[in-house]
Design a protein around this motif. Structure first.
Motif, PDB file in Angstrom:
ATOM      1  N   MET A  14       1.030  -0.920  -0.198  1.00  0.00           N
ATOM      2  CA  MET A  14       0.068   0.108   0.392  1.00  0.00           C
ATOM      3  C   MET A  14       0.500   1.230  -0.421  1.00  0.00           C
ATOM      4  O   MET A  14       2.123   1.241   0.994  1.00  0.00           O
ATOM      5  N   LYS A  15       0.686   2.293  -0.556  1.00  0.00           N
ATOM      6  CA  LYS A  15       1.128   3.603  -1.351  1.00  0.00           C
ATOM      7  C   LYS A  15       0.888   4.153   0.093  1.00  0.00           C
ATOM      8  O   LYS A  15       0.726   4.415   0.934  1.00  0.00           O
ATOM      9  N   ALA A  67     -18.195   0.699   1.189  1.00  0.00           N
ATOM     10  CA  ALA A  67     -16.406   0.885   1.977  1.00  0.00           C
ATOM     11  C   ALA A  67     -16.054   1.352   3.149  1.00  0.00           C
ATOM     12  O   ALA A  67     -16.083   0.722   3.922  1.00  0.00           O
ATOM     13  N   MET A  68     -16.397   2.091   2.942  1.00  0.00           N
ATOM     14  CA  MET A  68     -16.361   3.490   4.337  1.00  0.00           C
ATOM     15  C   MET A  68     -16.767   3.126   5.525  1.00  0.00           C
ATOM     16  O   MET A  68     -16.519   3.465   6.670  1.00  0.00           O
ATOM     17  N   ARG A  69     -18.484   2.616   5.181  1.00  0.00           N
ATOM     18  CA  ARG A  69     -19.292   2.763   6.312  1.00  0.00           C
ATOM     19  C   ARG A  69     -18.526   0.826   6.795  1.00  0.00           C
ATOM     20  O   ARG A  69     -18.484   1.165   8.348  1.00  0.00           O
ATOM     21  N   GLU A  70     -18.403   0.368   6.456  1.00  0.00           N
ATOM     22  CA  GLU A  70     -17.339  -0.849   7.136  1.00  0.00           C
ATOM     23  C   GLU A  70     -16.695  -0.476   7.889  1.00  0.00           C
ATOM     24  O   GLU A  70     -17.069  -1.629   9.211  1.00  0.00           O
ATOM     25  N   GLY A  71     -15.183   0.537   7.437  1.00  0.00           N
ATOM     26  CA  GLY A  71     -14.788   1.182   8.314  1.00  0.00           C
ATOM     27  C   GLY A  71     -15.101   1.373   9.283  1.00  0.00           C
ATOM     28  O   GLY A  71     -14.213   2.424  10.005  1.00  0.00           O
ATOM     29  N   SER A  72     -15.778   2.166   9.301  1.00  0.00           N
ATOM     30  CA  SER A  72     -16.271   3.574  10.542  1.00  0.00           C
ATOM     31  C   SER A  72     -15.840   4.682  10.054  1.00  0.00           C
ATOM     32  O   SER A  72     -15.590   5.488  11.015  1.00  0.00           O
ATOM     33  N   LYS A 106      -7.000  11.646  10.521  1.00  0.00           N
ATOM     34  CA  LYS A 106      -6.666   9.907  11.293  1.00  0.00           C
ATOM     35  C   LYS A 106      -7.069   8.856  10.447  1.00  0.00           C
ATOM     36  O   LYS A 106      -7.031   7.997  10.517  1.00  0.00           O
ATOM     37  N   SER A 107      -7.844   9.114   9.848  1.00  0.00           N
ATOM     38  CA  SER A 107      -9.307   8.272   9.168  1.00  0.00           C
ATOM     39  C   SER A 107      -8.221   8.578   7.665  1.00  0.00           C
ATOM     40  O   SER A 107      -8.990   6.828   6.911  1.00  0.00           O
ATOM     41  N   ILE A 108      -7.974   8.731   7.050  1.00  0.00           N
ATOM     42  CA  ILE A 108      -6.759   8.829   5.571  1.00  0.00           C
ATOM     43  C   ILE A 108      -6.414   7.529   5.228  1.00  0.00           C
ATOM     44  O   ILE A 108      -6.864   6.618   4.701  1.00  0.00           O
ATOM     45  N   ASP A 109      -5.598   7.071   5.959  1.00  0.00           N
ATOM     46  CA  ASP A 109      -4.786   5.230   6.264  1.00  0.00           C
ATOM     47  C   ASP A 109      -6.145   4.663   5.765  1.00  0.00           C
ATOM     48  O   ASP A 109      -5.977   3.054   4.985  1.00  0.00           O
ATOM     49  N   ASP A 110      -7.180   4.047   6.935  1.00  0.00           N
ATOM     50  CA  ASP A 110      -8.328   3.275   6.905  1.00  0.00           C
ATOM     51  C   ASP A 110      -8.695   3.658   5.551  1.00  0.00           C
ATOM     52  O   ASP A 110      -9.702   2.680   4.902  1.00  0.00           O
ATOM     53  N   LEU A 147      -9.446   0.669   2.827  1.00  0.00           N
ATOM     54  CA  LEU A 147     -10.751  -0.173   2.571  1.00  0.00           C
ATOM     55  C   LEU A 147     -11.143   0.239   1.122  1.00  0.00           C
ATOM     56  O   LEU A 147     -11.731  -0.909   0.671  1.00  0.00           O
ATOM     57  N   LEU A 148     -10.755   1.341   0.759  1.00  0.00           N
ATOM     58  CA  LEU A 148     -11.077   1.618  -0.835  1.00  0.00           C
ATOM     59  C   LEU A 148      -9.964   0.466  -1.728  1.00  0.00           C
ATOM     60  O   LEU A 148     -10.608   0.172  -2.622  1.00  0.00           O
TER      61      LEU A 148
END
Length: 151
Positions: free
Chosen positions: A1-2, A95-100, A126-130, A134-135
Motif C-alpha cells: 500500500m502506498k 466500503a467507508m461504512r465498513e471501516g467506520s 486519522k481516517s485517511i489510511d483506513d 478499505l477502498l
C-alpha cells in the motif's frame, strides 16, 4: 500500500467574502497565472464562503494566492474514480461504512478524458489510511496527485 501522502491530493480552500464578484476575482487570479481548475466546490455562510478547488499545480496556486492576499489553506483529500454505472457510489460509501470512516464532505467532478467521474472525499486525518486501505480492499481506484495533473 502506498503512503498517505501518495494517496491523497491537495485541495486548496480559499476564504471569500460573501459579496458579488468575489468568486470572479478569485478565478481571475487563477486565470491570470495559467492555473487550471479540475474541480470547484463552494460553501457559504452569512459573511464568507469557502471555495474548495483541485488545481493542476497546487504549489504554484498557494504562492499566487498568497501574493494576491487571499487567505487559503491546503487540505489532503481522497479522489476516487467512480464508474458510470448504477451502484458505483454505493460501493464506495459501503466500503467507508465498513471501516467506520466518517466522511466530512464530498463533491464530484468529471473530466474530458474519462467517461466516469471522480469523487473527492474529506475524511478526518486519522481516517485517511483506513479509508485508503478499505477502498483498495474493494478494488476502488484512488486517484493520485500526479494523475490529477494529467487530467
Amino acid at each position: 500500500m502506498k503512503g498517505e501522502k501518495e494517496m491523497t491530493i491537495k485541495q486548496i480552500s480559499v476564504f471569500l467574502e460573501n459579496k458579488p464578484g468575489k468568486l470572479a476575482e478569485f478565478v481571475e487570479v487563477l486565470r491570470g497565472h495559467g492555473i487550471d481548475m479540475r474541480a470547484l466546490s463552494l460553501a457559504e455562510a452569512s459573511d464568507f464562503g469557502i471555495a474548495r478547488v483541485i488545481v493542476d499545480d497546487p504549489d504554484k496556486t498557494q504562492q499566487v494566492l498568497a501574493e494576491a492576499h487571499f487567505i487559503s489553506s491546503v487540505t489532503p483529500v481522497l479522489a476516487v474514480a467512480v464508474s458510470d454505472q448504477p451502484g458505483a457510489l454505493y460501493e464506495m460509501l459501503e466500503a467507508m461504512r465498513e471501516g467506520s470512516v466518517n466522511i466530512e464532505y464530498t463533491y464530484a467532478f468529471t473530466t474530458r478524458t474519462d467517461k466516469g467521474a471522480y469523487m473527492v472525499f474529506r475524511v478526518a486525518d486519522k481516517s485517511i489510511d483506513d479509508a485508503v486501505r478499505l477502498l483498495e480492499k474493494h478494488n476502488i481506484k484512488i486517484v493520485a496527485q500526479d494523475d490529477i495533473y494529467k487530467l
